[in-house]
Design a protein around this motif. Structure first.
Motif, PDB file in Angstrom:
ATOM      1  N   TYR A 125       0.627  -0.585   0.114  1.00 57.02           N
ATOM      2  CA  TYR A 125      -0.145  -0.269   0.615  1.00 57.02           C
ATOM      3  C   TYR A 125       1.552   1.224   0.059  1.00 57.02           C
ATOM      4  CZ  TYR A 125      -2.949   3.398   2.224  1.00 57.02           C
ATOM      5  OH  TYR A 125      -3.076   5.145   2.352  1.00 57.02           O
ATOM      6  N   LEU A 126       1.577   1.869  -1.124  1.00 60.93           N
ATOM      7  CA  LEU A 126       1.934   2.861  -1.562  1.00 60.93           C
ATOM      8  C   LEU A 126       0.818   4.718  -0.780  1.00 60.93           C
ATOM      9  CD1 LEU A 126       3.181   3.204  -5.074  1.00 60.93           C
ATOM     10  CD2 LEU A 126       4.140   1.711  -1.915  1.00 60.93           C
ATOM     11  N   LYS A 127       1.146   4.629   0.599  1.00 61.99           N
ATOM     12  CA  LYS A 127       0.194   5.607   1.409  1.00 61.99           C
ATOM     13  C   LYS A 127       1.047   7.374   1.140  1.00 61.99           C
ATOM     14  CE  LYS A 127      -0.249   7.634   6.058  1.00 61.99           C
ATOM     15  NZ  LYS A 127      -2.121   7.770   5.645  1.00 61.99           N
ATOM     16  N   ILE A 149       3.458   1.807   2.887  1.00 55.88           N
ATOM     17  CA  ILE A 149       4.849   2.256   2.659  1.00 55.88           C
ATOM     18  C   ILE A 149       4.537   4.004   2.291  1.00 55.88           C
ATOM     19  CG2 ILE A 149       6.851   3.081   1.306  1.00 55.88           C
ATOM     20  CD1 ILE A 149       6.580  -0.650  -0.087  1.00 55.88           C
ATOM     21  N   ASP A 150       5.436   5.149   2.788  1.00 58.02           N
ATOM     22  CA  ASP A 150       5.692   5.944   2.438  1.00 58.02           C
ATOM     23  C   ASP A 150       5.693   5.732   1.045  1.00 58.02           C
ATOM     24  OD1 ASP A 150       5.376   9.258   1.883  1.00 58.02           O
ATOM     25  OD2 ASP A 150       6.850   9.683   3.810  1.00 58.02           O
ATOM     26  N   ALA A 151       4.253   6.956   0.746  1.00 55.33           N
ATOM     27  CA  ALA A 151       5.525   7.042  -1.333  1.00 55.33           C
ATOM     28  C   ALA A 151       5.712   8.586  -1.656  1.00 55.33           C
ATOM     29  CB  ALA A 151       3.446   6.724  -1.892  1.00 55.33           C
ATOM     30  N   THR A 152       5.774   8.989  -0.476  1.00 51.25           N
ATOM     31  CA  THR A 152       6.759  10.179  -0.687  1.00 51.25           C
ATOM     32  C   THR A 152       8.339  10.132  -0.518  1.00 51.25           C
ATOM     33  OG1 THR A 152       6.180  11.136   1.691  1.00 51.25           O
ATOM     34  CG2 THR A 152       4.840  11.844   0.094  1.00 51.25           C
ATOM     35  N   LEU A 153       8.736   9.127  -0.043  1.00 48.55           N
ATOM     36  CA  LEU A 153       9.761   8.958   0.127  1.00 48.55           C
ATOM     37  C   LEU A 153      10.661   8.843  -1.513  1.00 48.55           C
ATOM     38  CD1 LEU A 153       9.598   5.393   2.715  1.00 48.55           C
ATOM     39  CD2 LEU A 153      10.569   8.018   2.935  1.00 48.55           C
ATOM     40  N   PRO A 154      11.881   8.763  -1.195  1.00 48.90           N
ATOM     41  CA  PRO A 154      12.627   8.752  -3.455  1.00 48.90           C
ATOM     42  C   PRO A 154      12.449   7.416  -3.786  1.00 48.90           C
ATOM     43  CG  PRO A 154      14.263   9.188  -1.528  1.00 48.90           C
ATOM     44  CD  PRO A 154      13.119   9.043  -0.700  1.00 48.90           C
ATOM     45  N   ILE A 155      11.908   7.586  -4.492  1.00 48.92           N
ATOM     46  CA  ILE A 155      11.872   5.859  -5.593  1.00 48.92           C
ATOM     47  C   ILE A 155      12.665   5.085  -5.489  1.00 48.92           C
ATOM     48  CG2 ILE A 155      11.535   5.331  -8.399  1.00 48.92           C
ATOM     49  CD1 ILE A 155      10.614   7.608  -8.956  1.00 48.92           C
TER      50      ILE A 155
END
Length: 207
Positions: free
Chosen positions: A136-138, A186-192
């Motif tokens: 789940y990309l949040k 997973i925090d979707a604002t983290l680097p790819i």
């Protein structure tokens, strides 16, 4: 775990970066010599792609919510029977962009349909197929929609108001909280690349 059991889904609101992460995981697994395929829900078969075009079209903005839900489930049934199960039976790992969790978040929480009913019909549509693992990309609805707007014109679903997308987020949060063994948030604002490494580490644990 037998290879034919590995079915990984990616979930999240609009603009979460699912497509990018699915491609990166596909490339990683392929480089390890594993047989892997990526599919999207709805889509993948001629009928499912036609349904996708119908439910995504801004021309169908007035579609009734139950009709929408049943169309998504019909497309999923097509995809499961003609793509996912055959690939799993052949020993391939299947990566899927959205699956049953999206129905609960979008048609259940956001559209106000009965979640228990959607779960029941959803099991019928998929023959009780359940993902091995779900990422789940949040991302906040505001940030996700800004990403989508910068990339392309918005489709019918993306064009719905911020209140709708906040309810979608509530749905995914509820699912993640109640399915901690399957759903990894997973925090979707983290680097790819950082997101990709988290996904790789989690995936490697199931082999």
């Amino acid at each position: 775990m037998p290879m034919e059991n590995i079915f990984i889904t990616f979930e999240g609101g609009e603009g979460a970066g699912k497509t990018t992460q699915i491609q990166m995981l596909h490339d990683y697994l392929s480089a390890q010599g594993l047989a892997v395929v990526a599919v999207r829900d709805p889509g993948g078969t001629a009928i499912a792609e036609q349904i996708r075009a119908m439910v995504k079209s801004n021309a169908n903005a007035d579609i009734y919510v139950r009709t929408e839900a049943l169309l998504y489930l019909a497309a999923r049934c097509e995809m499961v029977e003609k793509l996912i199960r055959p690939h799993l039976s052949a020993g391939r790992i299947v990566l899927c962009d959205r699956f049953a969790d999206s129905t609960i978040a979008y048609q259940g929480f956001a559209n106000g349909l009965e979640v228990e009913g959607l779960e029941y019909i959803g099991r019928f549509a998929t023959g009780d197929l359940t993902p091995t693992l779900t990422f789940y990309l949040k991302i906040s609805p505001q940030d996700g929609l800004l990403r989508k707007t910068a990339q392309q014109d918005l489709d019918r679903v993306e064009n719905k108001g911020l209140g709708y997308h906040k309810k979608v987020e509530e749905g995914f949060e509820h699912l993640a909280k109640n399915n901690p063994q399957r759903i990894i948030t997973i925090d979707a604002t983290l680097p790819i690349d950082e997101i990709h490494q988290i996904i790789v580490n989690s995936t490697n644990r199931i082999f």
